[in-house]
Design a protein around this motif. Structure first.
Motif, short mmCIF file in Angstrom:
data_model
loop_
_atom_site.label_atom_id
_atom_site.label_comp_id
_atom_site.label_asym_id
_atom_site.label_seq_id
_atom_site.Cartn_x
_atom_site.Cartn_y
_atom_site.Cartn_z
N ILE A 1 6.80 6.42 18.95
CA ILE A 1 6.46 6.51 17.52
C ILE A 1 5.18 7.30 17.31
CG2 ILE A 1 5.66 5.15 15.53
CD1 ILE A 1 7.65 2.94 16.49
N ARG A 2 4.17 6.99 18.11
CA ARG A 2 2.89 7.69 17.93
C ARG A 2 3.00 9.17 18.31
NH1 ARG A 2 -2.08 3.60 19.42
NH2 ARG A 2 -1.03 1.65 18.95
N ASP A 3 3.80 9.47 19.32
CA ASP A 3 4.01 10.86 19.71
C ASP A 3 4.70 11.63 18.59
OD1 ASP A 3 3.90 12.75 22.16
OD2 ASP A 3 5.96 12.98 21.44
N TYR A 4 5.64 10.95 17.93
CA TYR A 4 6.35 11.58 16.80
C TYR A 4 5.37 11.89 15.67
CZ TYR A 4 9.63 12.09 12.88
OH TYR A 4 10.31 12.56 11.79
N TYR A 5 4.52 10.93 15.35
CA TYR A 5 3.59 11.13 14.25
C TYR A 5 2.51 12.17 14.59
CZ TYR A 5 5.39 7.53 11.14
OH TYR A 5 6.18 6.80 10.29
N ARG A 6 2.28 12.38 15.88
CA ARG A 6 1.31 13.38 16.29
C ARG A 6 1.79 14.78 15.88
NH1 ARG A 6 -0.60 13.54 22.51
NH2 ARG A 6 -2.13 12.02 21.77
N THR A 7 3.10 14.99 15.88
CA THR A 7 3.67 16.31 15.57
C THR A 7 4.34 16.37 14.20
OG1 THR A 7 5.68 15.67 16.77
CG2 THR A 7 4.01 16.91 17.99
N HIS A 8 4.39 15.24 13.50
CA HIS A 8 4.98 15.22 12.15
C HIS A 8 3.95 14.62 11.19
CE1 HIS A 8 8.47 15.50 14.77
NE2 HIS A 8 9.16 15.93 13.75
N ARG B 1 0.80 -1.22 0.00
CA ARG B 1 0.00 0.00 0.00
C ARG B 1 0.84 1.27 0.00
NH1 ARG B 1 -4.11 0.44 4.33
NH2 ARG B 1 -5.20 1.71 2.82
N GLY B 2 2.16 1.12 0.00
CA GLY B 2 3.03 2.28 -0.12
C GLY B 2 2.99 3.24 1.06
N TYR B 3 3.01 2.69 2.28
CA TYR B 3 3.04 3.57 3.45
C TYR B 3 4.33 4.36 3.52
CZ TYR B 3 -0.86 1.02 5.65
OH TYR B 3 -2.06 0.47 5.95
N GLU B 4 4.21 5.59 4.02
CA GLU B 4 5.44 6.32 4.34
C GLU B 4 5.82 5.99 5.78
OE1 GLU B 4 7.73 10.50 4.53
OE2 GLU B 4 5.57 10.60 4.24
N MET B 5 7.08 5.67 6.00
CA MET B 5 7.59 5.44 7.34
C MET B 5 8.78 6.35 7.58
SD MET B 5 5.72 3.18 8.72
CE MET B 5 4.52 1.92 8.27
N HIS B 6 8.67 7.24 8.55
CA HIS B 6 9.80 8.06 8.94
C HIS B 6 10.69 7.26 9.88
CE1 HIS B 6 8.18 11.80 7.30
NE2 HIS B 6 7.02 11.47 7.81
N GLU B 7 11.96 7.58 9.90
CA GLU B 7 12.86 6.99 10.88
C GLU B 7 12.67 7.78 12.18
OE1 GLU B 7 17.26 5.05 10.96
OE2 GLU B 7 16.97 6.83 9.74
N VAL B 8 11.93 7.20 13.11
CA VAL B 8 11.55 7.93 14.32
C VAL B 8 12.71 7.93 15.32
CG1 VAL B 8 9.93 8.02 16.25
CG2 VAL B 8 9.13 7.32 13.97
N PRO B 9 13.19 9.11 15.69
CA PRO B 9 14.32 9.19 16.64
C PRO B 9 13.85 8.92 18.07
CG PRO B 9 13.55 11.39 16.10
CD PRO B 9 12.76 10.44 15.23
N GLU B 10 14.80 8.60 18.93
CA GLU B 10 14.47 8.41 20.34
C GLU B 10 14.14 9.76 20.98
OE1 GLU B 10 17.42 6.30 22.52
OE2 GLU B 10 17.24 4.47 21.32
#
Length: 310
Positions: A168-175, A115-124
């Motif tokens: 990860i979810r916190d990162y995606y909340r702001t990105h 499905r071609g998801y975008e995945m960011h490399e989520v930092p610590e």
């Protein structure tokens, strides 16, 4: 591309190899733990399935499988890295005019490609991690419920994994997510369908066989010889979690086997839940009964692929 999916112990690896042989092609693994070297029995790599033997037992051919044994044990491999590694292998195979055979039980990994998801490399996030330190798995699970469910949800059977999932979810909340730089790969998707009770019997038998083959010794080697910290092995979940708890004296052998067997059954159920969810999200899966002969299954895949290609 041809994609073979299915729960653990459903025979998907064997089918993928047989299909690759029929097309004189190669397999790409879509398993989140089989990327690690020296983690063979615990991840169920089934390396023997990739070998073709004659009547005397001699190996006459080996089907190449990409994305197995590509990282050191103890490493934290991410789906972001997987997408890059997958497309490198995929482009290599396609450049040689072959039909890639993608095989996996890790639903997220498979779906991210289809499905071609975008995945960011989520930092610590050290501050977030510190605020979550000492919380129980139950407390962390409740915190997770306050976040939007993401497609890149992981299996949170340990506190360490739950903290990473919150991170990860916190990162995606702001990105905000954008369109992926990787296109969705058009593929025929075939699932190996096995009766629930048959699957349970296969899982139990397979677990006994792997224990007899030296799975305890494999984890002992990682702990003692490779000096992988116990918590890092527990992070991988399932076999590595329970065998580590046994080897560190937190579980008796019988209790380890009992809890691990239950956990694998639950995992297989979650795999099927994911695949059913994939279907609801628009991925059409052609289910093939696992009890068919190898020849019948390959013939069915070839028939479906001919229709798909045309």
């Amino acid at each position: 591309m041809i994609t073979i999916v299915g729960p653990t112990a459903s025979g998907k690896t064997r089918l993928a190899v047989d299909v690759a042989l029929a097309y004189n092609s190669e397999v790409i693994s879509g398993d989140s733990r089989q990327v690690y070297r020296e983690m063979t029995l615990g991840t169920g790599k089934d390396l023997e399935d990739y070998l073709v033997r004659d009547n005397q037992g001699n190996v006459v051919r080996e089907v190449k499988c990409h994305l197995i044994d590509i990282r050191e044990p103890g490493y934290k491999y991410s789906i972001y890295e997987f997408q890059k590694d997958f497309h490198a292998a995929y482009n290599d195979i396609v450049s040689r005019n072959l039909v890639p055979v993608f095989c996996g039980g890790s639903g997220l990994y498979v779906e991210s490609i289809l499905r071609g998801y975008e995945m960011h490399e989520v930092p610590e996030n050290p501050e977030l991690r510190k605020s979550l330190e000492g919380k129980s798995l139950e407390e962390l699970t409740e915190i997770l419920k306050t976040y939007k469910t993401l497609h890149n949800q992981t299996d949170t059977d340990t506190a360490k994994r739950a903290i990473r999932e919150i991170e990860i979810r916190d990162y995606y909340r702001t990105h905000a997510e954008q369109l992926t730089s990787y296109p969705a790969v058009k593929s025929l998707v075939v699932g190996t369908e096995v009766d629930r009770e048959v699957r349970r019997e296969r899982i139990s038998r397979r677990l006994r066989e792997r224990l007899e083959a030296g799975m305890v010794e494999e984890v002992h080697h990682l702990l003692e010889d490779r000096k992988i910290p116990a918590q890092d092995l527990i992070y991988y979940g399932l076999e590595y979690k329970y065998l580590t708890l046994y080897l560190t004296g937190e579980l008796s052998y019988d209790e380890m086997v009992r809890q691990l067997e239950i956990a694998i059954h639950q995992f297989a159920k979650r795999q099927m839940t994911w695949f059913r969810g994939m279907e609801k999200r628009g991925v059409h899966i052609h289910w093939i009964p696992a009890e068919l002969s190898p020849e019948e299954k390959v013939a069915r895949v070839q028939e479906l692929y001919e229709e798909f290609s045309s």
